[in-house]
Design a protein around this motif. Structure first.
Motif, PDB file in Angstrom:
ATOM      1  N   GLY A   1       1.351   9.125  -6.456  1.00 29.44           N
ATOM      2  CA  GLY A   1       1.347  10.526  -6.062  1.00 29.44           C
ATOM      3  C   GLY A   1       0.274  10.882  -5.062  1.00 29.44           C
ATOM      4  O   GLY A   1      -0.218  12.023  -5.028  1.00 29.44           O
ATOM      5  N   LEU A   2      -0.094   9.932  -4.216  1.00 33.09           N
ATOM      6  CA  LEU A   2      -1.127  10.168  -3.211  1.00 33.09           C
ATOM      7  C   LEU A   2      -0.532  10.470  -1.833  1.00 33.09           C
ATOM      8  O   LEU A   2      -1.216  10.343  -0.818  1.00 33.09           O
ATOM      9  N   ASP A   3       0.715  10.875  -1.806  1.00 32.94           N
ATOM     10  CA  ASP A   3       1.402  11.129  -0.538  1.00 32.94           C
ATOM     11  C   ASP A   3       1.750  12.602  -0.345  1.00 32.94           C
ATOM     12  O   ASP A   3       2.656  12.945   0.409  1.00 32.94           O
ATOM     13  N   GLY A   4       1.049  13.485  -1.037  1.00 31.69           N
ATOM     14  CA  GLY A   4       1.321  14.909  -0.895  1.00 31.69           C
ATOM     15  C   GLY A   4       0.845  15.456   0.446  1.00 31.69           C
ATOM     16  O   GLY A   4       0.150  14.763   1.205  1.00 31.69           O
ATOM     17  N   PRO A   5       1.205  16.700   0.768  1.00 33.84           N
ATOM     18  CA  PRO A   5       0.795  17.299   2.038  1.00 33.84           C
ATOM     19  C   PRO A   5      -0.717  17.487   2.102  1.00 33.84           C
ATOM     20  O   PRO A   5      -1.362  17.817   1.092  1.00 33.84           O
ATOM     21  N   ARG A   6      -1.290  17.273   3.270  1.00 29.40           N
ATOM     22  CA  ARG A   6      -2.726  17.435   3.454  1.00 29.40           C
ATOM     23  C   ARG A   6      -3.023  18.831   3.994  1.00 29.40           C
ATOM     24  O   ARG A   6      -2.306  19.345   4.851  1.00 29.40           O
ATOM     25  N   VAL A   7      -4.070  19.437   3.474  1.00 29.55           N
ATOM     26  CA  VAL A   7      -4.447  20.784   3.887  1.00 29.55           C
ATOM     27  C   VAL A   7      -5.141  20.714   5.247  1.00 29.55           C
ATOM     28  O   VAL A   7      -6.149  20.010   5.390  1.00 29.55           O
ATOM     29  N   PRO A   8      -4.638  21.415   6.260  1.00 31.07           N
ATOM     30  CA  PRO A   8      -5.271  21.353   7.582  1.00 31.07           C
ATOM     31  C   PRO A   8      -6.586  22.112   7.609  1.00 31.07           C
ATOM     32  O   PRO A   8      -6.787  23.070   6.850  1.00 31.07           O
ATOM     33  N   SER A   9      -7.484  21.681   8.456  1.00 32.63           N
ATOM     34  CA  SER A   9      -8.750  22.389   8.629  1.00 32.63           C
ATOM     35  C   SER A   9      -8.520  23.679   9.405  1.00 32.63           C
ATOM     36  O   SER A   9      -7.586  23.785  10.204  1.00 32.63           O
ATOM     37  N   ASP A  10      -9.375  24.660   9.179  1.00 34.24           N
ATOM     38  CA  ASP A  10      -9.258  25.969   9.833  1.00 34.24           C
ATOM     39  C   ASP A  10     -10.322  26.100  10.915  1.00 34.24           C
ATOM     40  O   ASP A  10     -11.505  26.268  10.618  1.00 34.24           O
TER      41      ASP A  10
ATOM     42  N   PHE B   1       0.834  -1.201   0.000  1.00 37.54           N
ATOM     43  CA  PHE B   1       0.000   0.000   0.000  1.00 37.54           C
ATOM     44  C   PHE B   1       0.873   1.258   0.000  1.00 37.54           C
ATOM     45  O   PHE B   1       0.639   2.190  -0.782  1.00 37.54           O
ATOM     46  N   ALA B   2       1.876   1.297   0.860  1.00 38.51           N
ATOM     47  CA  ALA B   2       2.757   2.464   0.943  1.00 38.51           C
ATOM     48  C   ALA B   2       3.475   2.702  -0.385  1.00 38.51           C
ATOM     49  O   ALA B   2       3.610   3.849  -0.842  1.00 38.51           O
ATOM     50  N   ALA B   3       3.934   1.635  -1.026  1.00 42.23           N
ATOM     51  CA  ALA B   3       4.635   1.777  -2.305  1.00 42.23           C
ATOM     52  C   ALA B   3       3.687   2.299  -3.383  1.00 42.23           C
ATOM     53  O   ALA B   3       4.054   3.159  -4.198  1.00 42.23           O
ATOM     54  N   ALA B   4       2.454   1.800  -3.400  1.00 47.94           N
ATOM     55  CA  ALA B   4       1.480   2.248  -4.401  1.00 47.94           C
ATOM     56  C   ALA B   4       1.084   3.704  -4.172  1.00 47.94           C
ATOM     57  O   ALA B   4       0.867   4.449  -5.136  1.00 47.94           O
ATOM     58  N   VAL B   5       0.982   4.113  -2.927  1.00 48.96           N
ATOM     59  CA  VAL B   5       0.664   5.509  -2.610  1.00 48.96           C
ATOM     60  C   VAL B   5       1.729   6.438  -3.182  1.00 48.96           C
ATOM     61  O   VAL B   5       1.426   7.457  -3.807  1.00 48.96           O
TER      62      VAL B   5
END
Length: 371
Positions: free
Chosen positions: A348-357, A340-344
């Motif tokens: 390109g599904l390992d980019g930074p996540r936008v935090p909630s405000d 799973f980690a290798a496929a992510v």
């Protein structure tokens, strides 16, 4: 003669065979829940084999009930989830996913986690009003909030009840961040609310995709959206500017684990930004229901799947220990996580996540502070 032990049938009380029903996940209404000794069986009352078969194929309608609550926001202290507050507008779920970890909650209602869970649905008609009250309390502090985390907030009955939509309207009014995990295309109905919330960093969505095999999905998640519709939903949400994650959950060793790479690839192409996964969990009565379903639909691989699950759970079908109940242990579980980690990374599904405000929250109504 001594009485037979609980949950067994004597020769004189032999019941009808349990058969899969179209549009339902559970094969039967057993087992009786863990708070009750008697079990439920369909007894032969003299009808012919043809009439019995017609009965077994008959559609079982959904019954809606009302669930009254004092508080709508639930809290947890589990180290295995990324939130400590949640809202569930429904109890039970029409999607009928056979693996659903929430099935045992129907036992607290003195109902079966089997067919009852997917046909006896309890709605909370006062959910939005109660949410408004709780968000207006002077001491309320906004925190990561999950909507519909126990049972899907966009299950079929939401089309008419619109409880989830009413909750979203209140959350948007109060500028409270929220996260929804669903496997339903119905979420697209509320894009007029969700897109503006996402623009303010108040909303994120996760779409659950367990398999790309339409035939498998039809019997495993009979009333959920098809795999294709879920990918279409990812596209629609992404096009509306909503951060979308895909949950490959649950991953079932020996049944769906070979699809990990294809699910992530298709999800990335549809516009997903990130991905998560959970190894199948079979708490309490779900163990019996899942094995019953597996042996009815996939008898050729049932033993293999069950043995793989046991190898991930220390020799048992489930281990509820914190920190491992979502992931399992052992070589098979480790291999799944590495794949799973290798496929992510590859997709390109390992980019930074936008935090909630949380700074935009509008709470603490002075009128409500008197109560």
């Amino acid at each position: 003669m001594p009485a037979p032990p609980p949950n067994t049938r004597t020769k004189d009380s032999e019941g009808l065979p349990d058969l899969p029903r179209k549009g339902r996940g559970a094969v039967s209404n057993r087992p009786s829940h863990r708070f009750e000794n008697p079990d439920r069986y369909d007894i032969d009352d003299g009808w012919s084999d043809h009439e019995r078969a017609e009965w077994a194929r008959a559609r079982r309608d959904t019954i809606l009930g009302i669930d009254t609550v004092r508080r709508i926001i639930s809290r947890n202290t589990s180290p295995d989830v990324g939130f400590n507050t949640s809202i569930n507008p429904y109890k039970g779920c029409e999607h009928g996913c056979i693996y659903c970890f929430a099935r045992p909650t129907h036992a607290y209602l003195d109902l079966s986690p089997g067919m009852d869970f997917e046909t006896r649905i309890f709605r909370k008609p006062d959910a939005a009003r109660q949410l408004r009250i709780e968000l207006s309390e002077r001491n309320y502090k906004p925190a990561p909030l999950a909507l519909g985390i126990n049972t899907d907030a966009y299950q079929p009955t939401e089309r008419s009840e619109k409880l989830t939509r009413s909750l979203l309207e209140v959350l948007y009014e109060f500028r409270h961040p929220v996260h929804i995990v669903t496997k339903s295309a119905l979420i697209q109905r509320d894009l007029d609310i969700l897109a503006p919330m996402a623009a303010l960093r108040l909303f994120k969505a996760s779409i659950s995709i367990t398999t790309l095999d339409r035939d498998l999905a039809r019997v495993m998640e009979p009333r959920a959206a098809t795999p294709g519709k879920r990918l279409d939903t990812v596209r629609a949400l992404s096009a509306a500017g909503i951060p979308v994650s895909v949950m490959a959950a649950p991953i079932i060793p020996g049944l769906t684990c070979h699809e990990i790479e294809n699910i992530l690839k298709a999800s990335a192409e549809a516009g997903a930004r990130s991905a998560g996964h959970v190894l199948i969990r079979l708490p309490h009565e779900v163990q019996v229901l899942f094995e019953e379903w597996l042996r009815n639909h996939f008898p050729d691989r049932a033993d293999k799947v069950l043995n793989h699950i046991r190898q991930c759970r220390g020799g048992k079908l489930y281990n509820a220990a914190f920190n491992t109940r979502m992931t399992g242990t052992g070589p098979i579980a480790d291999l799944i996580h590495r794949r799973f980690a290798a496929a992510v990374r590859r997709c390109g599904l390992d980019g930074p996540r936008v935090p909630s405000d949380f700074s935009q929250f509008r709470g603490g109504d002075p009128q409500m502070s008197l109560f």
